[in-house]
Design an enzyme around this catalytic site. Structure first.
Site: not given
Ligand code: ACG
Length: 394
Positions: A156, A186
């Protein structure tokens, strides 16, 4: 119904790997804030029953991947109570108004002992991997579960351990010396970045394909998928190809049309790598992702039309998986429709498991269709038609 009682169903669907979202004790319903890495959430069972479950999963010819959130713990973890230096504390000069890059959420949180960092909110303080002790503690965690018998892990938040990818990669290299190479990282990022992690952990989730495929299907145009496949062509066998997850809207809400949705599944079933079905998507369960109510995309698997009965999980008022709407296993196993059609694709993939490590060749667009060859020990041609929403294998 627990995982143990679902094994027959999963076998029938020809699933060969089970990804368990976090199973550790945790104060949150989703489990991504762990309060003890060495035991099982008592509502699921205990270590003994987990070991027995692994034996059964292996006995049924399947593998198990454990979701491991190592980047942060729960505030209720004993480390946060007793080993403050395991975490990140603000010092003079720290910008405590720093915001999370993707949604503007606060990153530093006040407490009696000062401000601590929690990228995923105040309940999930970040571990400080600058401390060698922290690194060695988490390596012990990985060793423990590997010895228990899991086949691999979902790492994660893999890109957030340190602030730069190079250091993260070195960290995951250390982890995989223990964990082996059947893990999925991930890393929600561009394919250039995701690929770096996939090379080290074994696999990565294919966020690039996910976004592009859904856009192409919605618009009825092959362009987005075609360019994603070009970007990924040389590395796609290292990906878990998925259509929804606990962090996204369910695919039946994104693509309600059955023909289009079936083609989305046909695409991931005819690509190298590992095709992923998020539980319930095979039954057309709906759910729109809302960061404030993520439970909406994690509702209990609907075994029965009534949503009650032996083994049926009940946990809160449901918003999507409502009783008597025809989306339960009980109802779908009896009728023709999406579930039965999808099972034809899982059978196809199971009979052609060589596709996992095949190469994509001669990738091209003809009219409104994407055509390519898959080759390794065998060879076939795949055509995805974005007008008729039909996949043909030749
Ligand atoms: C993981 C799990 C998630 C969990 C956590 C924390 C992490 O799957 O269920 O939350 O343990 C970010 C992180 C990921 C995270 C998600 C939720 N997922 O990187 O590790 O948030 C952008 C950012 C990403 C971001 C994403 C979120 O770059 O970093 O992910 O937005 O929408 C294109 C771009 C790309 C962009 C996307 C989307 O693809 O290239 O960069 O990504 O568009 O815009 C859990 C719960 C939470 C709680 C937490 C403790 O779900 O509620 O708070 O645990």
């Amino acid at each position: 119904m627990g995982v143990k009682n679902s094994l027959g169903y999963l076998r029938d669907l020809l699933v060969d790997v089970i990804w368990l979202t976090p199973i550790f004790p945790s104060p949150s319903f989703h489990g991504y804030e762990v309060s003890d890495y060495y035991s099982i959430n008592p509502s699921y069972g205990d270590l003994e029953s987990f070991k027995a479950l692994i034996d059964e999963i292996h006995g049924a010819g399947m593998k198990v991947i454990l979701d491991l959130p190592l980047h942060h713990t729960s505030v209720q973890h004993i480390w946060f109570k007793e080993r403050k230096n395991f975490y990140k504390w603000a010092s003079e000069g720290t910008n405590i108004n720093e915001r999370r890059s993707w949604d503007g959420g606060f990153v530093w949180h006040p407490s009696k002992s000062g401000y601590y960092k929690g990228l995923f909110g105040p309940c999930a303080p970040d571990l400080n991997f600058e401390k060698e002790e922290v690194v060695s503690e988490v390596l012990n965690v990985v060793r423990f579960w590997k010895e228990i018998g899991v086949d691999g892990f979902r790492f994660d938040a893999a890109k957030h351990i340190y602030d730069d990818h190079e250091r993260n990669i070195s960290f995951w290299k250390k982890v995989t010396e223990i964990a082996g190479n059947f893990n999925v990282s991930e890393v929600w990022d561009s394919p250039k970045i995701t690929d770096l992690y996939a090379k080290v952990t074994g696999y990565a989730f294919n966020f690039h394909l996910f976004g592009s495929l859904i856009r192409s299907i919605k618009e009825g145009k092959p362009d987005h998928l075609f360019s994603a496949l070009l970007d990924l062509k040389s590395s796609i066998s290292r990906y878990f190809n998925f259509l929804s997850s606990h962090d996204t809207s369910r695919i039946a809400s994104q693509i309600p049309d059955v023909r289009r949705r079936l083609m989305a599944f046909a695409v991931i079933m005819t690509l190298p790598g590992v095709p992923v079905i998020y539980y319930g998507d095979e039954l057309s369960v709906t759910g729109v992702y809302d960061p404030y109510f993520p439970e909406d995309v994690m509702e209990p698997f609907p075994w029965y039309e009534s949503m009650c009965g032996d083994g049926q999980t009940r946990w809160k008022s449901l918003r999507y998986t409502l009783p008597h709407r025809g989306m339960s296993y009980e109802s779908q196993e009896r009728k023709d429709g999406f579930f039965k059609e999808l099972k034809k694709w899982t059978r196809f993939r199971s009979e052609n498991s060589w596709i996992d490590n095949s190469e994509i060749e001669n990738l091209r667009v003809e009219g409104n269709a994407i055509i390519y060859n898959l080759s390794s020990e065998k060879f076939l041609t795949v055509k995805h038609d974005f007008e008729k929403f039909q996949t043909d294998i030749m």
